[in-house]
Motif scaffolding. Structure first.
Motif, PDB file in Angstrom:
ATOM      1  N   LYS A  78      38.651  48.278  95.919  1.00 46.33           N
ATOM      2  CA  LYS A  78      39.758  47.453  95.195  1.00 46.33           C
ATOM      3  C   LYS A  78      39.484  46.221  95.129  1.00 46.33           C
ATOM      4  N   THR A  79      39.047  45.540  96.123  1.00 48.80           N
ATOM      5  CA  THR A  79      38.833  44.144  96.017  1.00 48.80           C
ATOM      6  C   THR A  79      37.642  43.942  95.341  1.00 48.80           C
ATOM      7  N   SER A  80      36.291  44.599  95.568  1.00 46.63           N
ATOM      8  CA  SER A  80      35.129  44.399  94.657  1.00 46.63           C
ATOM      9  C   SER A  80      35.273  44.793  93.475  1.00 46.63           C
ATOM     10  N   VAL A  81      35.962  45.812  93.012  1.00 45.57           N
ATOM     11  CA  VAL A  81      36.386  45.885  91.510  1.00 45.57           C
ATOM     12  C   VAL A  81      36.990  44.793  90.978  1.00 45.57           C
ATOM     13  N   HIS A  82      37.924  44.315  91.629  1.00 43.77           N
ATOM     14  CA  HIS A  82      38.634  43.093  90.749  1.00 43.77           C
ATOM     15  C   HIS A  82      37.782  41.876  90.910  1.00 43.77           C
ATOM     16  N   ALA A  83      36.971  41.782  91.855  1.00 47.00           N
ATOM     17  CA  ALA A  83      36.265  40.532  91.763  1.00 47.00           C
ATOM     18  C   ALA A  83      34.990  40.641  90.942  1.00 47.00           C
ATOM     19  N   ALA A  84      34.257  41.722  90.826  1.00 47.74           N
ATOM     20  CA  ALA A  84      32.917  41.747  90.162  1.00 47.74           C
ATOM     21  C   ALA A  84      33.178  42.262  88.795  1.00 47.74           C
ATOM     22  N   CYS A  85      34.176  43.030  88.438  1.00 45.68           N
ATOM     23  CA  CYS A  85      34.249  43.661  87.048  1.00 45.68           C
ATOM     24  C   CYS A  85      35.210  42.774  86.057  1.00 45.68           C
ATOM     25  N   ALA A  86      35.690  41.955  86.605  1.00 50.54           N
ATOM     26  CA  ALA A  86      36.829  41.084  85.749  1.00 50.54           C
ATOM     27  C   ALA A  86      36.281  40.552  84.604  1.00 50.54           C
ATOM     28  N   LYS A  87      34.836  40.023  84.501  1.00 54.46           N
ATOM     29  CA  LYS A  87      34.621  39.590  83.227  1.00 54.46           C
ATOM     30  C   LYS A  87      34.028  40.474  82.232  1.00 54.46           C
ATOM     31  N   HIS A  88      34.078  41.926  82.647  1.00 48.15           N
ATOM     32  CA  HIS A  88      33.601  42.806  81.886  1.00 48.15           C
ATOM     33  C   HIS A  88      34.707  44.207  81.342  1.00 48.15           C
ATOM     34  N   TYR A  89      35.853  43.979  81.950  1.00 42.67           N
ATOM     35  CA  TYR A  89      36.876  44.922  81.737  1.00 42.67           C
ATOM     36  C   TYR A  89      38.356  44.292  81.753  1.00 42.67           C
ATOM     37  N   PRO A  90      39.246  44.644  80.994  1.00 44.49           N
ATOM     38  CA  PRO A  90      40.568  44.157  80.862  1.00 44.49           C
ATOM     39  C   PRO A  90      41.092  44.508  82.405  1.00 44.49           C
ATOM     40  N   TRP A 129      42.569  51.633  87.648  1.00 44.70           N
ATOM     41  CA  TRP A 129      41.588  52.355  88.122  1.00 44.70           C
ATOM     42  C   TRP A 129      41.625  52.209  89.965  1.00 44.70           C
ATOM     43  N   VAL A 130      41.678  51.192  90.304  1.00 45.12           N
ATOM     44  CA  VAL A 130      41.672  50.898  91.891  1.00 45.12           C
ATOM     45  C   VAL A 130      42.968  50.613  92.594  1.00 45.12           C
ATOM     46  N   ASP A 131      44.140  50.359  91.879  1.00 46.40           N
ATOM     47  CA  ASP A 131      44.961  49.816  92.691  1.00 46.40           C
ATOM     48  C   ASP A 131      45.657  51.049  93.277  1.00 46.40           C
ATOM     49  N   ASP A 188      38.435  57.033 110.276  1.00 41.44           N
ATOM     50  CA  ASP A 188      38.953  55.654 110.504  1.00 41.44           C
ATOM     51  C   ASP A 188      38.387  54.639 109.513  1.00 41.44           C
ATOM     52  N   ASP A 189      37.671  54.863 108.525  1.00 41.39           N
ATOM     53  CA  ASP A 189      36.989  54.201 107.351  1.00 41.39           C
ATOM     54  C   ASP A 189      37.575  54.336 106.355  1.00 41.39           C
ATOM     55  N   VAL A 190      38.722  55.120 106.216  1.00 44.15           N
ATOM     56  CA  VAL A 190      39.128  55.514 104.890  1.00 44.15           C
ATOM     57  C   VAL A 190      40.064  54.036 104.308  1.00 44.15           C
ATOM     58  N   PHE A 191      40.666  53.399 105.074  1.00 43.73           N
ATOM     59  CA  PHE A 191      41.246  52.280 104.432  1.00 43.73           C
ATOM     60  C   PHE A 191      40.553  51.328 104.043  1.00 43.73           C
ATOM     61  N   ASP A 192      39.801  50.765 105.081  1.00 46.40           N
ATOM     62  CA  ASP A 192      38.377  49.770 104.780  1.00 46.40           C
ATOM     63  C   ASP A 192      37.827  50.152 103.369  1.00 46.40           C
ATOM     64  N   ALA A 193      37.334  51.415 103.191  1.00 47.32           N
ATOM     65  CA  ALA A 193      36.724  51.675 102.188  1.00 47.32           C
ATOM     66  C   ALA A 193      37.553  51.562 100.681  1.00 47.32           C
ATOM     67  N   TRP A 194      38.789  52.071 100.970  1.00 43.06           N
ATOM     68  CA  TRP A 194      39.777  51.867  99.835  1.00 43.06           C
ATOM     69  C   TRP A 194      39.825  50.377  99.526  1.00 43.06           C
ATOM     70  N   ASP A 195      40.038  49.445 100.470  1.00 41.17           N
ATOM     71  CA  ASP A 195      40.357  47.993 100.264  1.00 41.17           C
ATOM     72  C   ASP A 195      39.153  47.240  99.547  1.00 41.17           C
ATOM     73  N   ILE A 196      37.715  47.855 100.063  1.00 38.99           N
ATOM     74  CA  ILE A 196      36.510  47.255  99.813  1.00 38.99           C
ATOM     75  C   ILE A 196      36.372  47.643  98.095  1.00 38.99           C
ATOM     76  N   PHE A 220      30.034  49.573  96.794  1.00 33.70           N
ATOM     77  CA  PHE A 220      30.769  48.757  96.358  1.00 33.70           C
ATOM     78  C   PHE A 220      30.677  47.697  97.860  1.00 33.70           C
ATOM     79  N   VAL A 221      30.753  46.336  97.671  1.00 36.89           N
ATOM     80  CA  VAL A 221      30.881  45.386  98.747  1.00 36.89           C
ATOM     81  C   VAL A 221      31.883  44.373  98.555  1.00 36.89           C
ATOM     82  N   ARG A 222      32.293  44.234  99.870  1.00 38.44           N
ATOM     83  CA  ARG A 222      33.472  43.129 100.189  1.00 38.44           C
ATOM     84  C   ARG A 222      33.150  41.773  99.454  1.00 38.44           C
ATOM     85  N   PRO A 223      33.977  41.195  98.843  1.00 35.40           N
ATOM     86  CA  PRO A 223      33.815  40.136  97.908  1.00 35.40           C
ATOM     87  C   PRO A 223      33.271  38.855  98.755  1.00 35.40           C
ATOM     88  N   SER A 224      33.682  38.767 100.153  1.00 36.89           N
ATOM     89  CA  SER A 224      33.367  38.020 100.930  1.00 36.89           C
ATOM     90  C   SER A 224      31.833  37.969 101.378  1.00 36.89           C
TER      91      SER A 224
END
Length: 158
Positions: A20-32, A39-41, A10-18, A82-86
């Motif tokens: 994806k959103t974590s990578v986009h939020a936290a890594c944006a200043k370090h990777y294109p 990587w994550v979409d 039951d956690d598969v989709f939550d784990a995927w979303d976390i 990974f941690v949810r951006p919120s």
């Protein structure tokens, strides 16, 4: 109150979303942006679901999954912190890492390793991990990203 438990189907989709959103939020200043998207979409595969069910743990806050972590006991490899951006900045990543380190110690592992994203390396160093050299991480999709290989000795029975 934050709790950490073994992930299930039951956690598969939550784990995927976390992830994806974590990578986009936290890594944006370090990777294109294109590299992060490659990587994550997308959507989770059956293989991803199997890994979540076998090796993932989830952090749950007020009934919602807000963080993930993975430990492969055979290799001592840590992944998917990974941690949810919120929920970033609340110590959830550190609690997950502490949990995985305790699990490794309970299982008698002598050392753990991980490949940190460039933005996450300072966090891992603050948690007692070692590693400074930049290397290349190859994703399951064949993408190559700069990373910092890191290690930490595990205190067994302590």
């Amino acid at each position: 109150m934050l709790t950490i438990r073994k992930a299930n189907c039951d956690d598969v989709f939550d784990a995927w979303d976390i992830r994806k959103t974590s990578v986009h939020a936290a890594c944006a200043k370090h990777y294109p942006k294109a590299a992060l998207s490659a990587w994550v979409d997308g959507t989770p595969t059956d293989k991803w679901a199997g890994v979540v069910e076998s090796d993932f743990y989830v952090a749950v806050d007020q009934g919602s999954v807000v963080g993930t972590g993975m430990l492969t006991l055979e290799s001592g490899q840590v992944d998917a912190i990974f941690v949810r951006p919120s929920h970033m900045g609340r110590g959830i990543g550190r609690k997950m890492l502490d949990f995985l380190e305790a699990l490794a110690a309970d299982q008698g592992l002598g050392a753990m390793r991980l490949d940190a994203t460039l933005n996450a390396a300072p966090f891992y160093r603050s948690c007692g991990w070692s590693g400074d050299s930049v290397s290349t991480y190859r994703t399951a999709r064949g993408l190559e990203l700069a990373c910092v290989p890191m290690t930490k000795l595990v205190i067994v029975g302590g």
